[in-house]
Design an enzyme around this catalytic site. Structure first.
Site, mmCIF file in Angstrom:
data_model
loop_
_atom_site.group_PDB
_atom_site.id
_atom_site.type_symbol
_atom_site.label_atom_id
_atom_site.label_comp_id
_atom_site.label_asym_id
_atom_site.label_seq_id
_atom_site.Cartn_x
_atom_site.Cartn_y
_atom_site.Cartn_z
ATOM 1 N N ASP A 39 0.892 -1.116 0.054
ATOM 2 C CA ASP A 39 -0.068 0.022 0.179
ATOM 3 C C ASP A 39 0.761 1.212 -0.191
ATOM 4 O OD1 ASP A 39 1.025 -0.202 2.478
ATOM 5 O OD2 ASP A 39 -0.788 0.082 3.615
ATOM 6 N N ASP A 172 16.185 37.819 -12.118
ATOM 7 C CA ASP A 172 15.052 38.518 -11.625
ATOM 8 C C ASP A 172 15.631 39.520 -10.675
ATOM 9 O OD1 ASP A 172 15.310 36.835 -9.102
ATOM 10 O OD2 ASP A 172 14.206 35.252 -10.156
ATOM 11 N N LYS A 195 11.086 40.921 -14.192
ATOM 12 C CA LYS A 195 10.120 39.972 -14.734
ATOM 13 C C LYS A 195 8.821 39.863 -13.927
ATOM 14 C CE LYS A 195 11.022 35.753 -11.841
ATOM 15 N NZ LYS A 195 11.495 34.496 -11.736
ATOM 16 N N ARG A 197 5.590 37.655 -12.802
ATOM 17 C CA ARG A 197 4.830 36.266 -12.638
ATOM 18 C C ARG A 197 3.392 36.694 -12.622
ATOM 19 N NH1 ARG A 197 7.337 31.789 -11.741
ATOM 20 N NH2 ARG A 197 9.321 32.646 -11.064
ATOM 21 N N ASP A 225 13.270 25.198 -12.398
ATOM 22 C CA ASP A 225 12.109 24.231 -12.211
ATOM 23 C C ASP A 225 11.884 23.759 -13.726
ATOM 24 O OD1 ASP A 225 10.156 22.814 -11.536
ATOM 25 O OD2 ASP A 225 9.041 24.329 -10.184
ATOM 26 N N THR A 226 10.752 24.635 -14.139
ATOM 27 C CA THR A 226 10.375 24.206 -15.540
ATOM 28 C C THR A 226 11.099 24.916 -16.572
ATOM 29 O OG1 THR A 226 8.591 26.303 -15.532
ATOM 30 C CG2 THR A 226 7.904 24.011 -14.558
ATOM 31 N N ALA A 227 12.086 25.732 -16.019
ATOM 32 C CA ALA A 227 13.164 26.342 -16.925
ATOM 33 C C ALA A 227 12.594 27.429 -18.129
ATOM 34 C CB ALA A 227 13.934 25.476 -17.660
ATOM 35 N N THR A 229 11.506 30.537 -17.279
ATOM 36 C CA THR A 229 12.272 31.945 -17.035
ATOM 37 C C THR A 229 13.637 32.097 -17.376
ATOM 38 O OG1 THR A 229 10.865 32.195 -14.983
ATOM 39 C CG2 THR A 229 12.822 33.429 -14.922
#
Length: 322
Positions: A39, A172, A195, A197, A225-227, A229
């Site tokens: 589990d 930034d 920048k 957001r 992170d997600t690249a 920026t």
């Protein structure tokens, strides 16, 4: 040299980094059995006597953050019940650090919650690197040693050759102090990208403050992170006349589709540390521009000095506060 009561334990999140740290310190990792029931409940058994030992548990709380955090808490509980003298949580990447304040109504301050969980579980000290927000140290009622990857990055700049044509760019306004300090260390100029957001994991770069034309650019950040920026920033810098773009970032979070974005972007050299384990698939996607810099020696030195009750801050390049 470490004494016999120094013990290092590795969770499953980044064992390669733990093994490098152990080699530097000169000890073997403690034999620990970690598994999951059908589990998905996590089970931990310490297979060595650790009574009276100074134990350092190496476990970043990276993706999946909830599982790696829970594994760390269970290891700590096992150590506490096995009568460890002290338990230091070595967290190269401190997950949930971006949730450090109430930015809007009816939201949690999860970084504080994580601090409480670690303390209640039995952690007596925390050793971490490049917190997204330095004030998170104040969320703990136990000592926190906060390292920076800056010395590793500065050492790597020696491979760039003559730095007279370089300029450091902050991606930034929040990273200006980090970038300004880095620029002073290598004696080059500073520029800033502004920048705005609009949504989580989405950013729009609006303006460049400073000049990068005919310059080689170095960008410094605490994480990718997600690249979105950093890729957008590199594109703008190239359009403004930058010759090359080198990026130094501590934490390779690299959530989807970061690897694909980094593969085809304007970044010429991408230097990330090994605070978070990066699998071979992501490495191959990003390609030859990727350079992995190890922070194992920094953590190894800090662990030795904590164990010997010596100063940690005297060893590391620090970012001054204004």
């Amino acid at each position: 040299m470490p004494s016999g009561n120094l013990k290092l334990i590795a969770g499953r999140a980044n064992r390669p980094l733990a093994e490098k740290i152990a080699r530097y310190v000169g000890v073997d990792l403690v034999d620990v059995y970690i598994t999951e029931f059908a589990d998905s409940e996590i089970f931990v058994k310490i297979r060595e006597d650790i009574r009276g030992s100074d134990v350092f548990v190496i476990q970043p709380t990276s993706n999946p953050g909830y599982k790696n955090l829970m594994e760390l808490l269970i290891i700590v509980d096992a150590l506490k019940r096995a009568s460890a003298a002290s338990i230091t949580a070595v967290i190269p990447y401190f997950g949930y650090a971006r949730q450090d304040r109430k930015a809007e109504p009816r939201v949690p301050i999860t970084a504080k919650l994580v601090a409480n969980l670690l303390t209640v579980a039995g952690v007596t000290r925390v050793l971490t690197m490049d917190l997204h927000a330095a004030q998170i140290q104040g969320f703990f009622d136990i000592p926190v040693d906060h390292l920076y990857a800056t010395p590793v990055f500065l050492e790597h700049t020696k491979q760039l050759g003559n730095l007279s044509e370089y300029v450091v760019v902050s991606p930034d306004t929040g990273g200006v102090e980090r970038s300004r300090f880095f620029a002073r260390q290598i004696d080059v100029g500073l520029a800033i990208l502004d920048k705005r957001r609009e949504k989580k994991n989405e950013a729009e770069v609006l303006n460049l403050i400073g000049n990068v034309e005919d310059r080689h650019v170095i960008m410094i950040d605490d994480m990718i992170d997600t690249a979105g920026t950093i890729v957008q920033a590199a594109d703008i810098l190239k359009k403004r006349g930058a010759k090359t773009v080198t990026v130094y970032a501590t934490h390779a979070v690299l959530s989807h589709p970061a690897a694909e974005r980094l593969q085809n972007c304007a970044i010429d050299r991408l230097c990330l540390t090994d605070t978070i384990y990066m699998d071979e698939n992501k490495r191959s996607i990003i390609g030859e521009k990727l350079h992995i810099l190890s922070v194992s020696e920094l953590f190894g030195k800090a662990i030795e000095r904590i164990h010997l009750n010596l100063s940690v801050s005297s060893l590391f390049v620090n970012i001054p506060k204004t």
